[in-house]
Design a protein around this motif. Sequence first.
Motif: not given
Length: 133
Positions: A21-30, A93-97, A103-105
């Motif tokens: 959920l945290l990752s989703l929120l960060l990704t959505a805002s990004m 994956l490593f293209e993201f911040p 978080l994903t790992l």
Amino acid sequence: MRPQSIVLFERVVLASIGLGLLSLLLTASMFSDIAGMGGAGMGLLIGIPLVIFAIYGVLIYFVARQASSTARWIYVVLAGLGLLFGLAGLGTLFEFPGHLVLLTLIQHALTAASIFLLFRPDSMAWFAQGTPH
């Protein structure tokens, strides 16, 4: 009484969902900042994972509270597929911040641990009985 492996399974999966959920929120805002995404696109970006989290929530209930062997196997298949797709996507994956990568790992590690916990001797005995204690 639920075995320790099942109690730990439930906690590990809930932690994984929380990180998701945290990752989703960060990704959505990004994505909304970068692409100006809004409306239906943003709804899909957020809605699909929320449906998946809801399905996982139902499975967790039946696995951790009702000793359902069927739910356990459905969870194992879905979580295993998620891990396989996650491994397949490691290159992108490593293209993201860095914080999203971390978080994903961690989420993948928690998923692998949750599967392992379902096959510990105490949880196997609990599923063999088929009823919660």
